[in-house]
Scaffold this motif. Structure first.
Motif, PDB file in Angstrom:
ATOM      1  N   LEU A 194     145.700 -64.457  98.693  1.00 18.09           N
ATOM      2  CA  LEU A 194     146.993 -64.664  98.040  1.00 18.09           C
ATOM      3  C   LEU A 194     147.082 -63.846  96.758  1.00 18.09           C
ATOM      4  O   LEU A 194     146.947 -64.349  95.642  1.00 18.09           O
ATOM      5  CB  LEU A 194     147.206 -66.154  97.758  1.00 18.09           C
ATOM      6  CG  LEU A 194     147.346 -67.032  99.004  1.00 18.09           C
ATOM      7  CD1 LEU A 194     147.481 -68.498  98.612  1.00 18.09           C
ATOM      8  CD2 LEU A 194     148.533 -66.593  99.854  1.00 18.09           C
ATOM      9  N   LEU A 195     147.323 -62.558  96.934  1.00 13.46           N
ATOM     10  CA  LEU A 195     147.436 -61.616  95.826  1.00 13.46           C
ATOM     11  C   LEU A 195     148.852 -61.056  95.788  1.00 13.46           C
ATOM     12  O   LEU A 195     149.455 -60.803  96.837  1.00 13.46           O
ATOM     13  CB  LEU A 195     146.445 -60.463  95.988  1.00 13.46           C
ATOM     14  CG  LEU A 195     144.965 -60.829  96.031  1.00 13.46           C
ATOM     15  CD1 LEU A 195     144.140 -59.595  96.374  1.00 13.46           C
ATOM     16  CD2 LEU A 195     144.515 -61.424  94.702  1.00 13.46           C
ATOM     17  N   PRO A 196     149.405 -60.835  94.592  1.00 15.58           N
ATOM     18  CA  PRO A 196     150.744 -60.244  94.519  1.00 15.58           C
ATOM     19  C   PRO A 196     150.737 -58.784  94.950  1.00 15.58           C
ATOM     20  O   PRO A 196     149.721 -58.093  94.842  1.00 15.58           O
ATOM     21  CB  PRO A 196     151.105 -60.386  93.034  1.00 15.58           C
ATOM     22  CG  PRO A 196     149.785 -60.419  92.329  1.00 15.58           C
ATOM     23  CD  PRO A 196     148.841 -61.123  93.266  1.00 15.58           C
ATOM     24  N   MET A 248     147.743 -51.051 101.151  1.00 20.33           N
ATOM     25  CA  MET A 248     148.478 -50.849  99.912  1.00 20.33           C
ATOM     26  C   MET A 248     147.538 -51.006  98.715  1.00 20.33           C
ATOM     27  O   MET A 248     146.913 -52.052  98.552  1.00 20.33           O
ATOM     28  CB  MET A 248     149.633 -51.845  99.806  1.00 20.33           C
ATOM     29  CG  MET A 248     150.654 -51.482  98.736  1.00 20.33           C
ATOM     30  SD  MET A 248     152.087 -52.591  98.723  1.00 20.33           S
ATOM     31  CE  MET A 248     152.799 -52.298 100.331  1.00 20.33           C
ATOM     32  N   PRO A 249     147.425 -49.977  97.859  1.00 17.79           N
ATOM     33  CA  PRO A 249     146.574 -50.099  96.668  1.00 17.79           C
ATOM     34  C   PRO A 249     147.111 -51.163  95.713  1.00 17.79           C
ATOM     35  O   PRO A 249     148.304 -51.475  95.709  1.00 17.79           O
ATOM     36  CB  PRO A 249     146.653 -48.705  96.028  1.00 17.79           C
ATOM     37  CG  PRO A 249     147.161 -47.803  97.102  1.00 17.79           C
ATOM     38  CD  PRO A 249     148.028 -48.647  97.978  1.00 17.79           C
ATOM     39  N   LEU A 250     146.221 -51.708  94.898  1.00 20.58           N
ATOM     40  CA  LEU A 250     146.633 -52.671  93.884  1.00 20.58           C
ATOM     41  C   LEU A 250     147.428 -51.965  92.790  1.00 20.58           C
ATOM     42  O   LEU A 250     147.134 -50.821  92.431  1.00 20.58           O
ATOM     43  CB  LEU A 250     145.409 -53.352  93.273  1.00 20.58           C
ATOM     44  CG  LEU A 250     144.582 -54.237  94.208  1.00 20.58           C
ATOM     45  CD1 LEU A 250     143.322 -54.712  93.493  1.00 20.58           C
ATOM     46  CD2 LEU A 250     145.397 -55.429  94.691  1.00 20.58           C
ATOM     47  N   ALA A 257     159.788 -50.331  97.569  1.00 28.89           N
ATOM     48  CA  ALA A 257     159.580 -50.171  96.130  1.00 28.89           C
ATOM     49  C   ALA A 257     158.123 -50.406  95.751  1.00 28.89           C
ATOM     50  O   ALA A 257     157.540 -49.650  94.960  1.00 28.89           O
ATOM     51  CB  ALA A 257     160.490 -51.130  95.366  1.00 28.89           C
ATOM     52  N   VAL A 258     157.515 -51.446  96.303  1.00 29.03           N
ATOM     53  CA  VAL A 258     156.118 -51.742  95.978  1.00 29.03           C
ATOM     54  C   VAL A 258     155.208 -50.610  96.455  1.00 29.03           C
ATOM     55  O   VAL A 258     154.281 -50.194  95.748  1.00 29.03           O
ATOM     56  CB  VAL A 258     155.693 -53.092  96.588  1.00 29.03           C
ATOM     57  CG1 VAL A 258     154.189 -53.306  96.426  1.00 29.03           C
ATOM     58  CG2 VAL A 258     156.453 -54.233  95.923  1.00 29.03           C
ATOM     59  N   ARG A 259     155.471 -50.086  97.640  1.00 34.28           N
ATOM     60  CA  ARG A 259     154.658 -48.973  98.142  1.00 34.28           C
ATOM     61  C   ARG A 259     154.815 -47.734  97.258  1.00 34.28           C
ATOM     62  O   ARG A 259     153.848 -47.010  97.007  1.00 34.28           O
ATOM     63  CB  ARG A 259     155.037 -48.648  99.586  1.00 34.28           C
ATOM     64  CG  ARG A 259     154.591 -49.696 100.581  1.00 34.28           C
ATOM     65  CD  ARG A 259     154.751 -49.233 102.021  1.00 34.28           C
ATOM     66  NE  ARG A 259     154.320 -50.267 102.949  1.00 34.28           N
ATOM     67  CZ  ARG A 259     153.057 -50.500 103.278  1.00 34.28           C
ATOM     68  NH1 ARG A 259     152.100 -49.741 102.761  1.00 34.28           N
ATOM     69  NH2 ARG A 259     152.746 -51.462 104.123  1.00 34.28           N
ATOM     70  N   ALA A 260     156.036 -47.497  96.788  1.00 36.92           N
ATOM     71  CA  ALA A 260     156.268 -46.347  95.913  1.00 36.92           C
ATOM     72  C   ALA A 260     155.524 -46.512  94.590  1.00 36.92           C
ATOM     73  O   ALA A 260     154.920 -45.561  94.080  1.00 36.92           O
ATOM     74  CB  ALA A 260     157.764 -46.179  95.664  1.00 36.92           C
TER      75      ALA A 260
END
Length: 216
Positions: A55-57, A83-85, A121-124
């Motif tokens: 459970l990580l954002p 997906m990188p942190l 957006a998160v991937r970018a």
């Protein structure tokens, strides 16, 4: 009359989590086909819980749940990877995206296109793209999803002007165009502030302080 028990599963992201009783977490999740869900992750605070490390954002997850009422029980979560942190400025921007959803999206209303805009957006952000175009694109997607995106020449219930050139940049997705920073950004921010009825976004204040202190 008793409430009907329901269950499901979906692709999703963790928006927010807070302690729930002694060993659990209360999770606000953003899912593709079910919108925002309120999930109790039982035992997630225990050292050996399978949920604790998952459970990580800002990480894509496959979530499973069951239960009755608005507060459901999280029965499983798998990390989908790839997906990188987020870190540094990108991390603060990610929290801004999350706060927009938490403040604008009602619970259990599906928004698959808005979910797609969030994942994009998160991937970018994770790939190191310039943050300003990413934020503007997501702000516009948020206004569209909630029915608050005016059609030019209407500029909505705000006094911030918007030229035809600026609106063309929006419709073409030209978020890196110079006019976006000059005209579109203040217009989008004014519309969002109107939607929030003047209640400030905490992440904006944190980001401003973070940059002012020379950590940006």
């Amino acid at each position: 009359m008793s409430e009907t028990r329901r269950g499901g599963s979906d692709r999703g992201f963790l928006l927010h989590a807070e302690p729930w009783r002694e060993t659990s977490l209360l999770v606000d999740a953003w899912t593709r086909a079910h919108g925002r869900l309120w999930l109790v992750a039982k035992g997630a605070k225990r050292p050996h819980s399978a949920l604790r490390s998952v459970l990580l954002p800002f990480q894509p997850l496959h979530l499973r749940w069951s239960g009755k009422g608005e507060r459901l029980t999280l029965t499983g979560a798998e990390w989908l990877g790839g997906m990188p942190l987020l870190s540094g400025e990108a991390l603060w921007c990610g929290y801004y995206l999350n706060e927009l959803i938490l403040r604008l999206a009602p619970r259990e209303v599906p928004h698959p296109e808005w979910f797609g805009a969030y994942e994009t957006a998160v991937r970018a952000l994770a790939s190191g793209e310039p943050v300003a175009p990413v934020l503007r694109a997501f702000e516009w997607a948020s206004l569209q999803a909630t029915g608050h995106a005016p059609q030019w020449p209407e500029t909505g219930p705000v006094a911030v002007p918007l030229s035809a050139e600026a609106y063309a940049a929006i419709t073409q997705g030209a978020w890196s165009a110079p006019i976006v920073a000059r005209e579109v950004k203040p217009w989008l921010r004014a519309l969002i502030d109107h939607c929030l009825e003047g209640r400030p976004l905490r992440t904006r204040a944190f980001m401003k302080e973070w940059v002012t202190n020379g950590k940006g």
